[in-house]
Design an enzyme around this catalytic site. Structure first.
Site, PDB file in Angstrom:
ATOM      1  N   ARG A   1       6.600  11.804  10.771  1.00  0.00           N
ATOM      2  CA  ARG A   1       5.524  11.230   9.955  1.00  0.00           C
ATOM      3  C   ARG A   1       5.035  12.329   9.021  1.00  0.00           C
ATOM      4  O   ARG A   1       5.450  13.473   9.113  1.00  0.00           O
ATOM      5  CB  ARG A   1       4.404  10.608  10.805  1.00  0.00           C
ATOM      6  CG  ARG A   1       4.092  11.175  12.148  1.00  0.00           C
ATOM      7  CD  ARG A   1       3.578  12.595  12.122  1.00  0.00           C
ATOM      8  NE  ARG A   1       2.417  12.715  11.242  1.00  0.00           N
ATOM      9  CZ  ARG A   1       1.965  13.849  10.744  1.00  0.00           C
ATOM     10  NH1 ARG A   1       2.574  14.993  11.040  1.00  0.00           N
ATOM     11  NH2 ARG A   1       0.931  13.891   9.967  1.00  0.00           N
TER      12      ARG A   1
ATOM     13  N   ALA B   1       3.788  12.410   4.704  1.00  0.00           N
ATOM     14  CA  ALA B   1       4.428  11.882   3.493  1.00  0.00           C
ATOM     15  C   ALA B   1       5.685  12.664   3.064  1.00  0.00           C
ATOM     16  O   ALA B   1       6.752  12.072   2.874  1.00  0.00           O
ATOM     17  CB  ALA B   1       3.400  11.826   2.366  1.00  0.00           C
TER      18      ALA B   1
ATOM     19  N   ARG C   1       7.317   2.451   5.645  1.00  0.00           N
ATOM     20  CA  ARG C   1       5.911   2.839   5.503  1.00  0.00           C
ATOM     21  C   ARG C   1       5.584   2.785   4.001  1.00  0.00           C
ATOM     22  O   ARG C   1       6.154   3.549   3.223  1.00  0.00           O
ATOM     23  CB  ARG C   1       5.668   4.233   6.101  1.00  0.00           C
ATOM     24  CG  ARG C   1       6.003   4.279   7.594  1.00  0.00           C
ATOM     25  CD  ARG C   1       5.330   5.436   8.293  1.00  0.00           C
ATOM     26  NE  ARG C   1       3.901   5.263   8.376  1.00  0.00           N
ATOM     27  CZ  ARG C   1       3.056   6.246   8.704  1.00  0.00           C
ATOM     28  NH1 ARG C   1       3.522   7.452   8.970  1.00  0.00           N
ATOM     29  NH2 ARG C   1       1.756   6.033   8.765  1.00  0.00           N
TER      30      ARG C   1
ATOM     31  N   ASP D   1      -1.058  11.054   0.761  1.00  0.00           N
ATOM     32  CA  ASP D   1       0.153  10.220   0.820  1.00  0.00           C
ATOM     33  C   ASP D   1       0.517   9.686  -0.549  1.00  0.00           C
ATOM     34  O   ASP D   1       1.673   9.382  -0.821  1.00  0.00           O
ATOM     35  CB  ASP D   1      -0.047   9.069   1.807  1.00  0.00           C
ATOM     36  CG  ASP D   1       0.070   9.594   3.226  1.00  0.00           C
ATOM     37  OD1 ASP D   1      -0.902  10.194   3.711  1.00  0.00           O
ATOM     38  OD2 ASP D   1       1.162   9.457   3.811  1.00  0.00           O
TER      39      ASP D   1
ATOM     40  N   ASN E   1      -5.048   9.030   1.769  1.00  0.00           N
ATOM     41  CA  ASN E   1      -4.690   9.917   2.883  1.00  0.00           C
ATOM     42  C   ASN E   1      -5.129   9.218   4.172  1.00  0.00           C
ATOM     43  O   ASN E   1      -5.705   8.133   4.145  1.00  0.00           O
ATOM     44  CB  ASN E   1      -5.349  11.293   2.712  1.00  0.00           C
ATOM     45  CG  ASN E   1      -4.792  12.315   3.688  1.00  0.00           C
ATOM     46  OD1 ASN E   1      -3.565  12.463   3.810  1.00  0.00           O
ATOM     47  ND2 ASN E   1      -5.646  13.012   4.408  1.00  0.00           N
ATOM     48  N   LYS E   2      -4.859   9.868   5.280  1.00  0.00           N
ATOM     49  CA  LYS E   2      -5.129   9.284   6.599  1.00  0.00           C
ATOM     50  C   LYS E   2      -6.544   8.709   6.690  1.00  0.00           C
ATOM     51  O   LYS E   2      -7.498   9.318   6.213  1.00  0.00           O
ATOM     52  CB  LYS E   2      -4.924  10.383   7.653  1.00  0.00           C
ATOM     53  CG  LYS E   2      -5.193   9.994   9.084  1.00  0.00           C
ATOM     54  CD  LYS E   2      -4.451   8.755   9.531  1.00  0.00           C
ATOM     55  CE  LYS E   2      -2.960   8.868   9.332  1.00  0.00           C
ATOM     56  NZ  LYS E   2      -2.264   7.562   9.497  1.00  0.00           N
TER      57      LYS E   2
END
Ligand code: MRU
Length: 349
Positions: free
Chosen positions: A47, A49, A87, A238, A248-249
């Site tokens: 995982r 990016a 994803r 990402d 992002n997360k």
């Protein structure tokens, strides 16, 4: 330095460090088929990016190494569709696929073996360039965390480190560059519910490098920033839209709002392959939603009542107005980002 993948050029297989099992166990798994790599990306074996873009490039090599096929173009589009489906938020995956497609087009006269060699060389280049980009953006980003003299305190989110890239990391690349320059640095890592990348991965890789790290829960970020002694928030991305809005997360957005409220610089660190100049704003960035089990269970144990409804977006978008600077290997973009990112986009390496 830990790396999340290893390519075996002799046997044409990809080894992946199974990040689902860290930090309890360091288990490497071998993948010989493209669809197995697609599954590994979807299932979070690998995982981050940049890392998923790189392993997708190697998956294309596997797709051609195992089955020459009659029509390389048709074979490629099948592989690309399967990989892009895994994803949706990280644009690095698409960027890597586009590069592999372009490379394949130059190999139309090559033999099947020559095609595999050409694609393999391109995947190797994508991996090597990412490592190089991280080192460069790390040094650039570290220059923003002056003056020296006291220990730098950095809040991050999720894992934007070696494990999420070809090595060295983006947000954690800045931390590593600071440490390598002799500056004392300390990282605060929120656990990053629901997948716990902060608790499991960031804590693990920083401890392995001997960089001081303090684990907090996501809900402690406000108190930490209000405390007044944080020098910066440094996160990965990402996908960065043309206007600077950055995905992002999940949980990054609230850290950005709190950082602004408390006057703490908020830095986004990413290779230029995470910048998507074709996506005008964050509103157009697709946000992946993941399985409810990630929220109602913790390490396989149910914690919420059966039947509860769940919303599980994997990413959020931080509007450009909360971002102090975007650090890439091509240079540092400052607001207004539409202009500074477009300028970096025209920069040749
Ligand atoms: O769901 P993940 O673990 O793939 O999310 C990762 C992140 O959000 C990272 O911050 C981002 O990909 C940048 S990694 C250099």
């Amino acid at each position: 330095m830990v790396r999340p993948f290893r390519w075996d050029p002799e046997r044409k297989v990809l080894h992946l460090l199974d990040q689902r099992r860290l930090p309890a166990e360091e288990v490497w798994i071998e993948r010989a088929e493209a669809h197995e790599v697609a599954d590994a990306i979807r299932d979070m074996v690998v995982r981050g990016a940049p890392a998923i873009g790189i392993v997708a490039a190697y998956a294309v090599v596997l797709g051609f190494a195992r089955d020459a096929g009659d029509s390389p173009a048709a074979r490629f589009e099948d592989l690309a569709a399967a990989l892009l489906n895994t994803r949706p938020t990280a644009v690095n995956l698409r960027a890597a696929i586009v590069r592999m497609r372009t490379r394949l087009e130059t190999l139309s006269a090559a033999s099947a073996a020559g095609r595999v060699r050409g694609l393999e060389a391109e995947a190797d280049r994508i991996a090597a360039e990412d490592l190089e980009a991280n080192r460069r953006l790390g040094t650039l980003g570290a220059s923003l965390l002056r003056p020296a003299g006291k220990r730098a305190r950095v809040l991050t989110h999720c894992n934007a480190g070696s494990l999420a890239t070809s090595g060295y990391g983006t947000a954690l690349g800045i931390v590593r560059a600071l440490a390598e320059s002799g500056r004392e640095v300390e990282v605060f890592a929120p656990e990053t519910r629901p997948y716990l990348q902060g608790a499991r991965l960031t804590a693990w890789e920083l401890m392995a490098d001997g960089i001081p790290v303090t684990l907090v829960t996501d809900g402690m970020v406000g108190s930490l920033l209000a405390g007044g002694d944080m020098d910066a928030v440094v996160v990965g991305a990402d996908r960065i839209a043309a206007n600077g809005d950055s995905a992002n997360k999940i949980g990054t957005y609230q850290a950005a709002v709190l950082a602004k409220e408390h006057g703490v610089p908020f830095l986004v660190a990413a290779p230029f392959s995470s910048v998507d100049l074709e996506t005008p704003t964050g509103a157009e960035i697709p946000i992946e939603e993941r399985r409810p089990e990630e929220i109602v269970e913790i390490v396989g144990r149910r914690i919420a009542p059966e039947g509860v409804s769940v919303w599980n977006p994997a990413f959020d978008v931080t509007p450009a107005g909360y971002i102090t600077a975007i650090v890439t290997e091509r240079g540092i973009a400052h607001p207004p980002f539409a202009a500074s990112l477009a300028r970096l986009g025209r920069t040749r390496e």
